[in-house]
Design a protein around this motif. Structure first.
Motif, PDB file in Angstrom:
ATOM      1  N   ARG C 414      13.449  89.414  41.073  1.00 28.00           N
ATOM      2  CA  ARG C 414      12.851  88.803  42.242  1.00 28.00           C
ATOM      3  C   ARG C 414      13.819  87.844  42.839  1.00 28.00           C
ATOM      4  NH1 ARG C 414       7.235  89.932  42.904  1.00 28.00           N
ATOM      5  NH2 ARG C 414       6.738  91.795  41.580  1.00 28.00           N
ATOM      6  N   PRO C 415      13.559  87.421  44.181  1.00 27.56           N
ATOM      7  CA  PRO C 415      14.723  86.657  44.744  1.00 27.56           C
ATOM      8  C   PRO C 415      14.653  85.127  43.955  1.00 27.56           C
ATOM      9  CG  PRO C 415      12.870  87.296  46.299  1.00 27.56           C
ATOM     10  CD  PRO C 415      12.566  87.987  44.950  1.00 27.56           C
ATOM     11  N   LEU C 416      15.600  84.542  43.791  1.00 31.73           N
ATOM     12  CA  LEU C 416      15.786  83.145  43.251  1.00 31.73           C
ATOM     13  C   LEU C 416      15.404  82.187  44.275  1.00 31.73           C
ATOM     14  CD1 LEU C 416      17.029  81.492  40.541  1.00 31.73           C
ATOM     15  CD2 LEU C 416      19.079  81.284  42.012  1.00 31.73           C
ATOM     16  N   LYS C 417      14.261  81.788  44.031  1.00 34.69           N
ATOM     17  CA  LYS C 417      13.575  80.912  45.218  1.00 34.69           C
ATOM     18  C   LYS C 417      12.972  79.637  44.557  1.00 34.69           C
ATOM     19  CE  LYS C 417      10.083  81.905  48.174  1.00 34.69           C
ATOM     20  NZ  LYS C 417       9.593  82.863  49.040  1.00 34.69           N
ATOM     21  N   TYR C 418      13.526  78.501  44.573  1.00 40.98           N
ATOM     22  CA  TYR C 418      12.916  77.357  44.079  1.00 40.98           C
ATOM     23  C   TYR C 418      11.592  76.951  44.606  1.00 40.98           C
ATOM     24  CZ  TYR C 418      17.376  76.216  41.934  1.00 40.98           C
ATOM     25  OH  TYR C 418      18.519  76.518  41.180  1.00 40.98           O
ATOM     26  N   ASP C 419      10.326  76.469  43.907  1.00 40.13           N
ATOM     27  CA  ASP C 419       9.217  76.669  44.701  1.00 40.13           C
ATOM     28  C   ASP C 419       9.021  74.864  44.734  1.00 40.13           C
ATOM     29  OD1 ASP C 419       9.196  76.367  41.741  1.00 40.13           O
ATOM     30  OD2 ASP C 419       7.240  76.253  41.664  1.00 40.13           O
ATOM     31  N   SER C 420       9.491  74.145  43.904  1.00 41.72           N
ATOM     32  CA  SER C 420       9.290  72.656  44.036  1.00 41.72           C
ATOM     33  C   SER C 420      10.292  71.783  43.108  1.00 41.72           C
ATOM     34  CB  SER C 420       7.913  72.228  43.961  1.00 41.72           C
ATOM     35  OG  SER C 420       7.407  72.471  42.652  1.00 41.72           O
ATOM     36  N   GLY C 421      10.449  70.623  43.543  1.00 40.17           N
ATOM     37  CA  GLY C 421      11.191  69.870  42.450  1.00 40.17           C
ATOM     38  C   GLY C 421      11.613  68.627  43.378  1.00 40.17           C
ATOM     39  N   ASP C 422      11.848  67.560  42.927  1.00 37.67           N
ATOM     40  CA  ASP C 422      12.302  66.164  43.630  1.00 37.67           C
ATOM     41  C   ASP C 422      13.409  65.857  42.617  1.00 37.67           C
ATOM     42  OD1 ASP C 422      12.862  63.905  44.912  1.00 37.67           O
ATOM     43  OD2 ASP C 422      10.674  63.326  45.126  1.00 37.67           O
ATOM     44  N   PHE C 423      14.438  66.311  43.162  1.00 34.16           N
ATOM     45  CA  PHE C 423      15.863  66.050  42.320  1.00 34.16           C
ATOM     46  C   PHE C 423      16.171  64.447  42.563  1.00 34.16           C
ATOM     47  CE2 PHE C 423      16.472  70.741  43.185  1.00 34.16           C
ATOM     48  CZ  PHE C 423      15.675  71.178  42.058  1.00 34.16           C
ATOM     49  N   PRO C 424      16.118  63.963  43.840  1.00 33.70           N
ATOM     50  CA  PRO C 424      16.589  62.872  43.972  1.00 33.70           C
ATOM     51  C   PRO C 424      15.633  61.894  43.016  1.00 33.70           C
ATOM     52  CG  PRO C 424      16.648  63.760  46.338  1.00 33.70           C
ATOM     53  CD  PRO C 424      16.083  64.584  45.265  1.00 33.70           C
ATOM     54  N   ALA C 425      14.538  61.830  43.216  1.00 37.03           N
ATOM     55  CA  ALA C 425      13.710  61.189  42.102  1.00 37.03           C
ATOM     56  C   ALA C 425      13.831  61.340  40.860  1.00 37.03           C
ATOM     57  CB  ALA C 425      12.105  61.551  42.345  1.00 37.03           C
ATOM     58  N   SER C 426      14.307  62.474  40.073  1.00 39.19           N
ATOM     59  CA  SER C 426      14.630  62.561  39.030  1.00 39.19           C
ATOM     60  C   SER C 426      15.794  61.749  38.588  1.00 39.19           C
ATOM     61  CB  SER C 426      14.745  64.155  38.661  1.00 39.19           C
ATOM     62  OG  SER C 426      13.688  64.817  38.646  1.00 39.19           O
ATOM     63  N   LEU C 427      16.911  61.855  39.361  1.00 37.50           N
ATOM     64  CA  LEU C 427      17.911  61.222  39.399  1.00 37.50           C
ATOM     65  C   LEU C 427      17.854  59.776  39.220  1.00 37.50           C
ATOM     66  CD1 LEU C 427      21.046  61.405  38.518  1.00 37.50           C
ATOM     67  CD2 LEU C 427      21.194  61.343  41.221  1.00 37.50           C
ATOM     68  N   ALA C 428      17.066  59.300  40.107  1.00 38.84           N
ATOM     69  CA  ALA C 428      16.626  57.818  40.076  1.00 38.84           C
ATOM     70  C   ALA C 428      15.963  57.476  38.929  1.00 38.84           C
ATOM     71  CB  ALA C 428      15.716  57.524  41.482  1.00 38.84           C
ATOM     72  N   LYS C 429      15.123  58.077  38.570  1.00 38.81           N
ATOM     73  CA  LYS C 429      14.473  57.668  37.385  1.00 38.81           C
ATOM     74  C   LYS C 429      15.444  57.740  35.860  1.00 38.81           C
ATOM     75  CE  LYS C 429       9.531  59.023  37.379  1.00 38.81           C
ATOM     76  NZ  LYS C 429       8.579  58.243  36.564  1.00 38.81           N
ATOM     77  N   LEU C 430      16.342  58.768  36.009  1.00 42.52           N
ATOM     78  CA  LEU C 430      17.277  58.762  34.953  1.00 42.52           C
ATOM     79  C   LEU C 430      18.090  57.674  35.025  1.00 42.52           C
ATOM     80  CD1 LEU C 430      18.517  60.572  32.600  1.00 42.52           C
ATOM     81  CD2 LEU C 430      20.139  61.243  34.074  1.00 42.52           C
ATOM     82  N   LYS C 431      18.662  57.147  36.107  1.00 43.69           N
ATOM     83  CA  LYS C 431      19.639  56.216  36.059  1.00 43.69           C
ATOM     84  C   LYS C 431      19.170  54.804  35.481  1.00 43.69           C
ATOM     85  CE  LYS C 431      22.383  55.954  39.700  1.00 43.69           C
ATOM     86  NZ  LYS C 431      22.872  55.885  41.185  1.00 43.69           N
ATOM     87  N   ALA C 432      17.927  54.815  36.008  1.00 44.45           N
ATOM     88  CA  ALA C 432      17.014  53.666  35.776  1.00 44.45           C
ATOM     89  C   ALA C 432      16.695  53.712  34.033  1.00 44.45           C
ATOM     90  CB  ALA C 432      15.591  53.454  36.405  1.00 44.45           C
ATOM     91  N   LEU C 433      16.552  54.592  33.702  1.00 42.85           N
ATOM     92  CA  LEU C 433      16.395  54.900  32.123  1.00 42.85           C
ATOM     93  C   LEU C 433      17.460  54.682  31.262  1.00 42.85           C
ATOM     94  CD1 LEU C 433      14.138  55.492  29.897  1.00 42.85           C
ATOM     95  CD2 LEU C 433      14.870  57.969  30.108  1.00 42.85           C
TER      96      LEU C 433
END
Ligand SMILES: Cc1cc2nc3c(=O)[nH]c(=O)nc-3n(C[C@H](O)[C@H](O)[C@H](O)COP(=O)(O)OP(=O)(O)OC[C@H]3O[C@@H](n4cnc5c(N)ncnc54)[C@H](O)[C@@H]3O)c2cc1C
Ligand code: FES
Ligand code: FES
Lengths: 286, 171, 806
Positions: C414-433
């Protein structure tokens, strides 16, 4: 992974054990802690027709501390020796090295003498045996004899012990009182056989080193002693760093490592030298 | 057939007897002759620790012993560390701290930790980690097993405080 | 109020059993069964000239010996290709027992059954097999060179070749202001669950029924495969999964030769037969993964935005391809992670080698893809002198771009179609952690003390919860006990707890009254299996849907009995009552009584029920046309596509300046798997995944020699990490619900493992100042790389800092 069948002998006395050994000779194996032997049996890398289990033999499980030595019976477990305060006080190197032998559960069963009789160059205790000028007390059908550690090891897993002989005890020689010892090794995982390891004894007088000896783990085919006295004599905690090159050169020239899947010979040579350098710095500054 | 040896051992305080060939590994004896299958076998060469039992109170690999050698000794397996109705402190701690997933390695950890805490009732997180470093677990990444050791120590000491806030300090 | 179970860190209901030695794993069953052992090939590639079993025949305890010659009909035929694919041009599979030729060390040749495993091994040891040696093809390079062939009739050793392209890559590459190319390699590792595989079969000759237990990740698959092979009607075969001591992918492959032979022998012998895989067998005759060589060419602009990404890779699929080419397809598609390159072309060749076959291992091709992508991101950052996190964020797909269609075909066709996700938010959390922005100062301080440290990062997106479906069947007993059955299997994920949490909430009953069964074809005949982080998504939603059906029926019955409208009813703590009039009530168990018009008064509940029987219409049958007796609910969940979880990891490592020993000082994880059913279990999955990631990065590898011998087929030499080798893991979560399923969940099973090699490579590279392109890496390898770097054979990073350029 199940052992092949064997005939099991469980002697209660040394005489019975020797009689059984004499009877089966090359077809038999002594079973001590079994921590090296049983894996080999289960993988069927060894299929002896007879096993002579010495765990029930009376009188082999004692540790004796005397003026010149610590005498360890054939059935003394690594853990028992490691915990012995008397042995530690007399020869701290024993505990320093034993802590690096496998994991506690293996040490609860495996014997120090068995480890020496097994003569694995990756074992810690063979190298301790040579550094302490240990003496093996050996019994066979022809009677008893003693073998100096220096004459005991002949190759990987090979010794001068006869197939019908039993090491009843090992006497580890004690160092002069002004001697400090240390042991360090580097293993891929905790409890693994070392990639390289060093046992060290530094004797000092007037605040400076007067004698220095080292032995190695996993980097020589038979454990033997490197005398570093010439390189280190007169060094103090403050200026020992200046001898580093000499130490490294001496170790590199002494060791004869081989490559295996965990490390190359070159790497092991480097590692043995570096560990020795670090251990000297640590022991001298204690 | 090979010679059979009568083996009488005390397992978890109960006397057991069976006749087995000399080559019968203690792990197989416990599991298949005595049907105490709580002791697991993950490698049969001494490395994984799943088969760890207490021999006269001290942890040993049951895959590296013959059953005949256990005669006359006192063995404790995971079954002897508590029951579903009355879990032992280590079992309770593992349950509370999510210290297991598939549970295959768990019996070996329980026996090991039980013996360890007897001698070291107040380990630090670092010591707890070292104490379990002779047992392999493929599921948990060990984080919660370390926690469980600390929690079990608390339960044994009777302080019963929240184990969760004793996190390991990052290096 | 009943407390909501969904989302709570509920203690696992399976644990009391498992911690007290009451688990029942495969080898805990069948104490009186005969046991099997195998003669397995000691050679990687050979023709079988002769098999002589004479000496083995008088082995005490021997029951039977079989070679391929003895296998008649489908039992002896080639094992199936489970997942065919148009690109899989030359699929090859082995047989239950090798015929004429062996293609890897460990391939089964002779099947021995005896009274116990000891005797079976005694007999196996006495069987002589004569071989004619053939040249062994080991490693991707040798296979690719194709001077020798694994299978005579497979030219070039190529089993599959696939090319996918999105956009006009050549044009974009030609127009890119900057271009870089990378040669990468990643070695073999394996799942290595603590419990090996195992099968136990019982043939009931009176009922002509076969029951088998397998330590598998798919009982329905094993059942169907075995029925087909043995020529039995499906109705005469059941497969039960007992407690399973870990799988991590290795047990989704099926049918294994042993799964066919053990039941076959049980039927012939009229006696239970069991096979318990030992550790050596697991290393040489189950499955491995990960081995790939990769070439990346990337074109990017001055800002570090990827304009063109051209990836070629060569995938080692081992000796056979029974599981198809799922692994390289996942690498090809999941490589893109959270990024949106302007154009993308990926081409792979899946290659035969004379080694153990390759099927998914936790992460399943993703660790390799993420490695390629993240090495590329680091290379771009270094080339342009831009912060590594910044380059990543410039390439992110943004939340407002969701759903995002990559224009590729995913593993499920089936098509490779991402449904959701907030990558900038994830990165911000990682950088903080991890303290990303403070690391430079930390490094400076460390360097003053002669220490060498580095910081690494890795991001991934993981397609989870692939279809086609999973189902659930709920039966509520008159006692109020709720039985939930779902067909997929459990290997430690805590399904008995997580699914019970869902059902407890949906039905409004106490958690303790819910009992979950998994992986038993007697209870649920339709199921797919536990892999691809799909269990929570698929069965989680299926049990929710089934529970909703059961609830609706309970409410309808209660409404009739209480003479109110179902809309006015609520269920709490197992009691149905009228909203606002709590005294008008009935236990849910009572609705189960009422649901069955056969009301022999077995118990008090049934006796009491008669008073609710109410008015009945003599013209209607006791069970209405559109009704069924019993209070049950059944449903299937079948999504249109996978749901995409994501995460970002960072690690701080220290490398010894002399010995090159590598220590992980910190390991930080940000993880977004949508809504969490049980955060404690999710966290545990992450921990375990990280440990496997770290193992794969620094310790584990399958070491084959040129002749195809696996040199480290034991726990002594295959370095699975102990607690002492796994760092403390710091985690933080993001919950971006999936819009695709009723519960909003995404899979969590594999995530922790996926970026492991990428992150550690990134951190070591940062510490050392030269590129790391091969994983795993051991101290000796790092030490050798340093020497090559000093000799000028490896370039320095552009950003190389003081320690490493001294
Ligand atoms: C997982 C694991 C990890 C290990 N790691 C290490 C490690 O890091 N370092 C290390 O040194 N060891 C290690 N060992 C081995 C362990 O230390 C063994 O206990 C030891 O090597 C042998 O002692 P044993 O008493 O168990 O001997 P056994 O296994 O019983 O015997 C070994 C050999 O020595 C012979 N033998 C034993 N005792 C005598 C005797 N008194 N006289 C004559 N011959 C005798 C036996 O016949 C046999 O050939 C490890 C073992 C395991 C299982
Ligand atoms: S089974 Fe005994 S240590 Fe692994
Ligand atoms: S919980 Fe599965 S191996 Fe430890």
């Amino acid at each position: 992974m199940k052992p092949a069948p064997f005939v099991y002998h469980a002697p209660r006395t040394l005489d019975e054990a020797l009689a059984a050994l004499g009877e089966v000779g090359h077809d038999g194996k002594i079973l001590a802690g079994g921590q090296s032997l049983i894996p080999m049996l289960s993988m069927r890398l060894a299929t002896p027709a007879h096993l002579i289990d010495i765990n029930g033999v009376a009188g082999l499980d004692t540790i004796e501390v005397a003026d010149g030595y610590v005498r360890v019976g054939a059935c003394v477990r690594h853990a028992q020796l490691e915990r012995s305060e008397e042995a530690y006080a007399a020869l701290p190197l024993l505990r320093q090295a034993l802590r690096n032998v496998a994991h506690p559960a293996i040490r609860n069963r495996g014997t120090t003498v068995g480890s020496i009789a097994h003569a694995d160059a990756a074992g810690e205790m063979p190298s301790v045996a040579v550094l302490t000028d240990a003496v093996m007390e050996v019994c066979g059908p022809a009677g008893s004899r003693e073998i100096a550690a220096g004459d005991f090891f002949t190759g990987p897993l090979e010794t001068t012990l006869g197939a019908d002989e039993l090491v009843t005890a090992v006497r580890f020689g004690r160092f002069p009182s002004n001697t400090s010892t240390g042991f360090v090794e580097s293993a891929r995982r905790s409890g693994d056989y070392a990639v390289a390891g060093v046992a060290l004894a530094l004797t000092s007088g007037d605040g400076a080193i007067s004698a220095a000896r080292a032995s190695f783990v996993s980097v020589t085919d038979v454990p033997d002693v490197l005398d570093l006295t010439e390189v280190l004599s007169g060094a103090t905690a403050e200026d020992v760093a200046a001898r580093a090159d000499g130490v490294i050169e001496a170790v590199r020239a002494h060791v004869t490592p081989e490559s295996d899947i965990h490390a190359s010979a070159d790497y092991r040579r480097m590692l043995a030298a570096e560990l020795t350098r670090r251990l000297i710095a640590e022991v001298i500054s204690r | 057939m090979s010679e059979l040896f009568p083996v009488s051992v005390s397992v978890n305080g109960v006397a057991h007897g069976a006749s087995v060939p000399a080559r019968r590994l203690l792990s197989d004896f416990l599991r298949h002759d005595l049907r105490l299958t709580g002791t697991h076998v993950g490698c049969e060469h001494g490395v994984c620790g799943a088969c760890t039992v207490l021999l006269d109170g001290a942890p040993v690999r049951s895959c590296l012993m013959f059953a005949v050698q256990a005669a006359g000794h006192e063995i404790t397996t995971v079954e002897g560390c508590g029951t579903i109705e009355a879990m032992g402190p280590v079992q309770q701690a593992l349950t509370e701290s999510h210290g297991l997933q598939c549970g295959f390695c768990t019996p070996g950890f329980i026996t090991t930790i039980t013996a360890y805490l007897r001698e070291n009732p107040e380990p630090t997180a670092e010591e707890a980690r070292e104490a379990i470093s002779g047992n392999l677990c493929r599921c948990t990444g060990y984080q919660n097993i370390v926690k469980s050791v600390l929690r079990a120590a608390e339960i044994i000491r009777g302080t019963d405080a929240e184990a969760g806030d004793r996190q390991e300090a990052p290096a | 109020m009943t407390t909501r179970q969904f989302g709570a860190p509920v203690q696992r209901r399976e644990d009391p059993r498992l911690v007290t030695g009451n688990g029942r794993y495969l080898d805990d069953l069948g104490h009186t069964a005969y046991e099997a052992a195998f003669v397995r090939s000691p050679h990687a590639h050979a023709r079988i000239v002769d098999i002589d079993v004479t000496e083995a025949l008088d082995t005490p305890g021997l029951v039977g010996i079989w070679t391929h010659e003895d296998l008649e009909g489908p039992v002896g035929e080639h094992l199936p290709v489970l997942i065919p694919h148009p690109a899989l041009i030359a699929p090859r599979t082995g047989r239950a027992l090798a015929k004429d030729e062996v293609n890897h060390v460990g391939e089964a040749i002779v099947f021995v059954v005896a009274e116990d495993r000891y005797a079976a091994e005694d007999a196996a040891a006495k069987i002589r097999v004569d071989y004619e040696f053939l040249p062994a093809v080991v490693g991707v390079e040798k296979s690719r060179a194709a001077t020798e062939l694994v299978h005579d009739d497979v030219p070039g050793n190529v089993s599959a070749h696939l090319l996918q392209e999105v956009g006009d890559l050549d044009a974009a590459m030609a127009g890119a202001p900057h271009r870089l190319s990378l040669d990468l390699s990643i070695e073999r590792s394996a799942s290595i669950p603590m419990e090996g595989k195992g099968v136990y079969a019982k043939w009931d000759s009176d009922a002509e029924h076969l029951t088998l237990w397998s330590s598998t990740q798919t009982s329905t698959g094993v059942r169907a495969a075995v029925a087909t092979r043995l020529g039995l009607p499906l109705a005469k075969v059941d497969c039960i999964t007992p407690d399973v001591g870990g799988g991590f992918g290795s047990k989704i492959m099926h049918p294994w030769p042993e799964e066919v032979l053990v039941p076959w022998a049980a039927m012939i012998l009229g006696h239970d037969v069991k096979w318990t895989e030992d550790r050596r067998e697991h290393f040489i005759s189950s499955t491995h993964e990960r081995g790939q060589l990769q070439q990346v060419e990337v074109g990017f602009d001055d800002e570090g935005r990827v304009l063109a990404l051209d990836v070629k890779f060569w995938h080692d699929n081992g000796a056979y391809t029974p599981y198809g080419i799922i692994v390289p397809i996942i690498t090809a598609t999941q490589l893109l992670g959270p990024y949106k390159p302007g154009t993308y072309r990926v081409e792979f060749w899946s290659l035969y080698t004379n080694t153990v076959l390759v099927t998914p291992y936790r992460g399943a091709g993703r660790p390799q893809g993420v490695f390629a992508m993240e090495r590329t991101m680091d290379a771009i950052a270094d080339h342009l002198g831009i912060d590594r996190a910044e380059v990543r964020s410039r390439n992110f797909i943004l939340p407002e771009e969701m759903p995002y269609d990559h224009g590729l075909m995913f593993q499920d066709g089936r098509p490779l179609k991402y449904d959701s996700g907030d990558f900038p938010a994830s990165l911000a959390k990682l950088k903080a952690l991890v303290g990303w922005d403070d690391f430079a100062a930390y490094r400076e301080e460390a360097e003053k003390h002669g220490r060498r440290v580095g910081l690494g990062i890795g991001c991934y997106v993981e397609g989870t919860g692939v279809g086609p479906y999973e189902g659930a069947h709920i039966v509520i007993e008159t006692s109020g006990r709720v039985n939930v059955a779902t067909g997929l299997t459990t290997q430690g994920q805590g399904h008995q707890t997580a699914f019970a949490q869902i059902v407890a909430d949906e039905l409004g009953v106490p958690l303790e009254s819910v009992h979950v069964t998994t992986g038993d074809t007697r209870k649920m005949a339709y199921a797919v299996g536990t892999f691809a982080s799909r269990a929570a998504v698929m069965s989680g939603n299926a049990v929710a849907l089934a529970a909703r059906n059961a609830r609706a029926k309970a409410l309808k019955i209660a409404a009739d009995a209480l003479e109110v409208s179902a809309d006015d009813l609520e269920i709490e703590d197992g009691v149905i009552s009228v909203t606002g009039a709590p005294d008008t009530r009935m236990d849910i168990g009572m609705t189960a009584v009422l649901s069955n018009p056969l009301r022999y008064a077995f118990d008090e509940a049934a006796k009491a029920a008669t008073q609710f029987a109410g008015t009945f219409d003599p013209d209607k049958p006791p069970v209405a046309d559109d009704e069924e007796p019993g209070l049950e609910g059944k449903d299937f969940y079948s999504p249109t596509q996978a749901t995409f979880a994501n995460g970002m990891h960072a690690a701080v490592v220290e490398t010894d300046p002399v010995t090159a020993e590598i220590r992980i000082l910190r390991y930080c994880v940000i993880h977004d798997c949508g809504t969490m059913i049980n955060p404690m279990i999710v966290e545990g999955q992450v921990h375990g995944g990280v440990a496997q990631g770290v193992g794969g990065a620094l310790y584990e590898r399958m070491v084959y020699d040129e002749s195809g011998q696996l040199l480290n087929a034991s726990f002594m030499d295959f370095l699975m990490p102990y607690a002492s080798e796994v760092p403390h893991v710091e985690t933080d979560h993001l919950e971006t619900p999936s819009p695709l399923n009723p519960l909003g969940i995404k899979g969590a099973g594999e995530a922790g493992t996926i970026p492991g090699s990428a992150v550690i490579a990134s951190a070591i590279e940062d510490a050392e100042g030269f590129p790391i392109t091969r994983m795993p890496i051991s101290p000796v390898e790092l030490w050798e790389l340093r020497q090559r770097h000093e000799r000028g054979e490896i370039p320095s990073l552009r950003r190389a800092h003081s320690t490493t350029t001294e």
